[in-house]
Motif scaffolding. Structure first.
Motif, mmCIF file in Angstrom:
data_model
loop_
_atom_site.group_PDB
_atom_site.id
_atom_site.type_symbol
_atom_site.label_atom_id
_atom_site.label_comp_id
_atom_site.label_asym_id
_atom_site.label_seq_id
_atom_site.Cartn_x
_atom_site.Cartn_y
_atom_site.Cartn_z
ATOM 1 N N GLU A 22 0.820 -1.222 0.000
ATOM 2 C CA GLU A 22 0.000 0.000 0.000
ATOM 3 C C GLU A 22 0.853 1.272 0.000
ATOM 4 O OE1 GLU A 22 -2.567 -0.345 3.405
ATOM 5 O OE2 GLU A 22 -3.515 -2.152 2.614
ATOM 6 N N GLN A 23 1.986 1.208 0.666
ATOM 7 C CA GLN A 23 2.754 2.432 0.915
ATOM 8 C C GLN A 23 3.874 2.707 -0.088
ATOM 9 O OE1 GLN A 23 4.085 1.788 4.941
ATOM 10 N NE2 GLN A 23 1.989 1.595 5.702
ATOM 11 N N SER A 24 4.302 1.675 -0.832
ATOM 12 C CA SER A 24 5.514 1.848 -1.637
ATOM 13 C C SER A 24 5.334 1.385 -3.086
ATOM 14 C CB SER A 24 6.663 1.065 -0.986
ATOM 15 O OG SER A 24 7.736 0.875 -1.874
ATOM 16 N N GLU A 25 5.671 2.274 -4.011
ATOM 17 C CA GLU A 25 5.633 1.934 -5.441
ATOM 18 C C GLU A 25 6.656 0.836 -5.751
ATOM 19 O OE1 GLU A 25 4.587 1.932 -9.396
ATOM 20 O OE2 GLU A 25 3.551 2.954 -7.756
ATOM 21 N N THR A 26 7.840 0.930 -5.126
ATOM 22 C CA THR A 26 8.884 -0.098 -5.298
ATOM 23 C C THR A 26 8.349 -1.464 -4.881
ATOM 24 O OG1 THR A 26 10.616 1.519 -4.837
ATOM 25 C CG2 THR A 26 11.212 -0.789 -4.573
ATOM 26 N N ALA A 27 7.691 -1.511 -3.736
ATOM 27 C CA ALA A 27 7.139 -2.770 -3.225
ATOM 28 C C ALA A 27 6.081 -3.322 -4.183
ATOM 29 C CB ALA A 27 6.534 -2.556 -1.836
ATOM 30 N N ARG A 28 5.202 -2.457 -4.678
ATOM 31 C CA ARG A 28 4.138 -2.923 -5.586
ATOM 32 C C ARG A 28 4.724 -3.579 -6.826
ATOM 33 N NH1 ARG A 28 1.392 1.478 -3.590
ATOM 34 N NH2 ARG A 28 2.105 2.956 -5.163
ATOM 35 N N LYS A 29 5.752 -2.941 -7.405
ATOM 36 C CA LYS A 29 6.378 -3.498 -8.609
ATOM 37 C C LYS A 29 6.982 -4.875 -8.328
ATOM 38 C CE LYS A 29 7.435 0.797 -11.068
ATOM 39 N NZ LYS A 29 8.443 1.844 -11.276
ATOM 40 N N LEU A 30 7.667 -4.994 -7.208
ATOM 41 C CA LEU A 30 8.311 -6.272 -6.864
ATOM 42 C C LEU A 30 7.278 -7.365 -6.596
ATOM 43 C CD1 LEU A 30 11.177 -4.910 -4.575
ATOM 44 C CD2 LEU A 30 11.477 -5.994 -6.810
ATOM 45 N N PHE A 31 6.232 -7.035 -5.843
ATOM 46 C CA PHE A 31 5.184 -8.018 -5.554
ATOM 47 C C PHE A 31 4.471 -8.451 -6.841
ATOM 48 C CE2 PHE A 31 4.942 -6.541 -0.946
ATOM 49 C CZ PHE A 31 5.302 -7.771 -0.415
ATOM 50 N N ASP A 32 4.177 -7.501 -7.732
ATOM 51 C CA ASP A 32 3.503 -7.831 -8.992
ATOM 52 C C ASP A 32 4.389 -8.711 -9.869
ATOM 53 O OD1 ASP A 32 1.306 -6.387 -8.173
ATOM 54 O OD2 ASP A 32 1.789 -4.584 -9.337
ATOM 55 N N THR A 33 5.687 -8.405 -9.887
ATOM 56 C CA THR A 33 6.645 -9.240 -10.627
ATOM 57 C C THR A 33 6.672 -10.656 -10.060
ATOM 58 O OG1 THR A 33 8.034 -7.325 -11.121
ATOM 59 C CG2 THR A 33 9.087 -9.477 -11.302
ATOM 60 N N ALA A 34 6.624 -10.761 -8.742
ATOM 61 C CA ALA A 34 6.638 -12.074 -8.083
ATOM 62 C C ALA A 34 5.418 -12.909 -8.483
ATOM 63 C CB ALA A 34 6.689 -11.896 -6.571
ATOM 64 N N ASN A 35 4.253 -12.275 -8.521
ATOM 65 C CA ASN A 35 3.038 -12.997 -8.928
ATOM 66 C C ASN A 35 3.200 -13.570 -10.338
ATOM 67 O OD1 ASN A 35 1.666 -12.468 -6.544
ATOM 68 N ND2 ASN A 35 0.639 -10.649 -7.318
ATOM 69 N N GLU A 36 3.816 -12.797 -11.234
ATOM 70 C CA GLU A 36 4.034 -13.261 -12.615
ATOM 71 C C GLU A 36 5.013 -14.426 -12.651
ATOM 72 O OE1 GLU A 36 5.176 -10.094 -15.301
ATOM 73 O OE2 GLU A 36 3.699 -8.754 -14.381
ATOM 74 N N ILE A 37 6.121 -14.306 -11.925
ATOM 75 C CA ILE A 37 7.152 -15.360 -11.925
ATOM 76 C C ILE A 37 6.603 -16.669 -11.363
ATOM 77 C CG2 ILE A 37 9.330 -16.075 -10.835
ATOM 78 C CD1 ILE A 37 10.225 -13.125 -11.039
ATOM 79 N N LEU A 38 5.850 -16.583 -10.261
ATOM 80 C CA LEU A 38 5.345 -17.792 -9.588
ATOM 81 C C LEU A 38 4.148 -18.410 -10.313
ATOM 82 C CD1 LEU A 38 5.584 -16.564 -5.884
ATOM 83 C CD2 LEU A 38 7.126 -18.155 -7.041
ATOM 84 N N GLY A 39 3.445 -17.597 -11.086
ATOM 85 C CA GLY A 39 2.285 -18.120 -11.812
ATOM 86 C C GLY A 39 1.025 -18.204 -10.973
ATOM 87 N N PHE A 40 1.053 -17.607 -9.799
ATOM 88 C CA PHE A 40 -0.154 -17.491 -8.973
ATOM 89 C C PHE A 40 -0.012 -16.239 -8.096
ATOM 90 C CE2 PHE A 40 2.763 -19.946 -6.333
ATOM 91 C CZ PHE A 40 2.533 -19.508 -5.030
ATOM 92 N N ALA A 41 -1.143 -15.748 -7.608
ATOM 93 C CA ALA A 41 -1.129 -14.485 -6.842
ATOM 94 C C ALA A 41 -0.744 -14.756 -5.393
ATOM 95 C CB ALA A 41 -2.487 -13.806 -6.929
ATOM 96 N N ILE A 42 0.567 -14.848 -5.157
ATOM 97 C CA ILE A 42 1.031 -15.106 -3.783
ATOM 98 C C ILE A 42 0.658 -13.925 -2.875
ATOM 99 C CG2 ILE A 42 3.366 -14.146 -4.087
ATOM 100 C CD1 ILE A 42 4.311 -16.558 -2.279
ATOM 101 N N THR A 43 0.515 -12.735 -3.458
ATOM 102 C CA THR A 43 0.137 -11.574 -2.648
ATOM 103 C C THR A 43 -1.245 -11.766 -2.023
ATOM 104 O OG1 THR A 43 -0.569 -10.522 -4.711
ATOM 105 C CG2 THR A 43 1.554 -9.837 -3.810
ATOM 106 N N ASP A 44 -2.172 -12.403 -2.753
ATOM 107 C CA ASP A 44 -3.515 -12.661 -2.191
ATOM 108 C C ASP A 44 -3.414 -13.512 -0.934
ATOM 109 O OD1 ASP A 44 -4.597 -11.241 -4.242
ATOM 110 O OD2 ASP A 44 -5.459 -12.951 -5.313
ATOM 111 N N ILE A 45 -2.529 -14.532 -0.983
ATOM 112 C CA ILE A 45 -2.376 -15.439 0.170
ATOM 113 C C ILE A 45 -1.653 -14.721 1.307
ATOM 114 C CG2 ILE A 45 -1.548 -17.702 0.951
ATOM 115 C CD1 ILE A 45 -1.537 -18.577 -2.001
ATOM 116 N N MET A 46 -0.618 -13.948 0.972
ATOM 117 C CA MET A 46 0.135 -13.228 1.999
ATOM 118 C C MET A 46 -0.741 -12.203 2.716
ATOM 119 S SD MET A 46 3.770 -12.575 0.011
ATOM 120 C CE MET A 46 4.506 -11.560 1.307
#
Length: 291
Positions: A22-46
């Motif tokens: 919520e607070q960081s643009e850097t964090a959002r980019k990294l989390f979104d990249t992670a969802n793409e790499i893993l092939g599932f929305a790990i952010t939803d689970i976290m």
């Protein structure tokens, strides 16, 4: 000197990382990249998953890694380590934080590690147990005297050692350890025998992935679980990372060595405060903090 330390599996909690997103643009980019790499929305689970959802090894390991690494990246110029270390899985977070590993490569390796460990766990009944209130040497002797596969796995702090191996052998070792004077010898709710010879199939699988990954010279030394000493050579880092799955996590010895080498402040980067507690038990004069 500033030491930054990174937690391992078990530090996860529901909602982890949501504030960073919520607070960081850097964090959002990294989390979104992670969802793409893993092939599932790990952010939803976290952010929204239950404790049970987060306990799946394929989720837990990348989730803890992501929280630690994303947090370190949002600190900007304030993140200036003189040395780093990570507990088990946390070693991968530490290697991304000090520049030895790229973010995407680190995440891919952590995910492969989680899947490989899960597979190894399914091959035979195995577990781990926490032993409190005994000297390390006594625990080592009891493990050696117990039939079957049971070994010291995590040297967490003086008087706290985790053993790992075949379920039957761990249970028998626990009984013998209680007889030897352990305050507690408690089987842990884990998927299998991490950091024991039973992880050999996972080690072999991860070894080929690690060997194909680019490692850089880090910005500062890492004190690795296997050797407990300051390491900066990419080849040595790679070798130690491969050995880590079947070798014990020598956390007590690593922290002692970091203090001997000048560490005065230990900052934990990631979910929870487990490592800060261990550092204080290893040396009550050490200063600790959360990132």
């Amino acid at each position: 000197m500033k030491a930054y330390i990174f937690p391992g599996q078990g530090a996860q909690f529901s909602g982890m990382g949501a504030d960073l997103y919520e607070q960081s643009e850097t964090a959002r980019k990294l989390f979104d990249t992670a969802n793409e790499i893993l092939g599932f929305a790990i952010t939803d689970i976290m952010f929204n998953g239950s404790d049970e959802d987060l306990r799946q090894t394929k989720v837990t390991q990348p989730a803890v890694f992501l929280h630690s690494v994303v947090l370190s990246k949002t600190l900007g110029a304030a993140f200036a380590p003189d040395m780093v270390a990570g507990h088990s899985l946390g070693e991968f977070s530490a290697l991304v934080a000090n520049g030895a590993l790229g973010f995407e490569d680190g995440l891919k390796l952590v995910f492969q590690r989680a899947l490989a460990m899960q597979k190894a766990c399914e091959l035979q009944p195995s577990t781990m147990a926490a032993v409190l209130g005994l000297e390390d040497t006594v625990v080592e002797q009891v493990c050696e005297a117990t039939g079957g596969i049971v070994v010291p796995a995590n040297y967490n702090c003086p008087g706290q050692l985790v053993i790992s191996g075949e379920t039957d052998a761990v249970n028998r070792a626990c009984e013998a350890l209680k007889e030897a004077g352990a305050r507690r010898a408690l089987v842990l709710p884990v998927g299998g025998a991490f950091h024991s010879p039973l992880m050999e199939p996972a080690r072999e699988e991860l070894a080929s992935a690690i060997e194909q990954t680019v490692f850089n010279t880090p910005a500062c030394p890492i004190y690795q679980n296997v050797t407990t000493t300051a390491v900066t050579s990419p080849d040595e880092i790679r070798r130690n990372l491969i050995a880590q799955l079947t070798a014990p996590v020598k956390w007590t010895q690593s922290v002692q060595q970091m203090i001997a080498d000048g560490a005065s402040l230990f900052t934990e980067v990631g979910p929870g405060k487990v490592l800060q507690g261990l550092v204080k038990k290893i040396d009550r004069n050490a200063e600790v903090a959360s990132a």
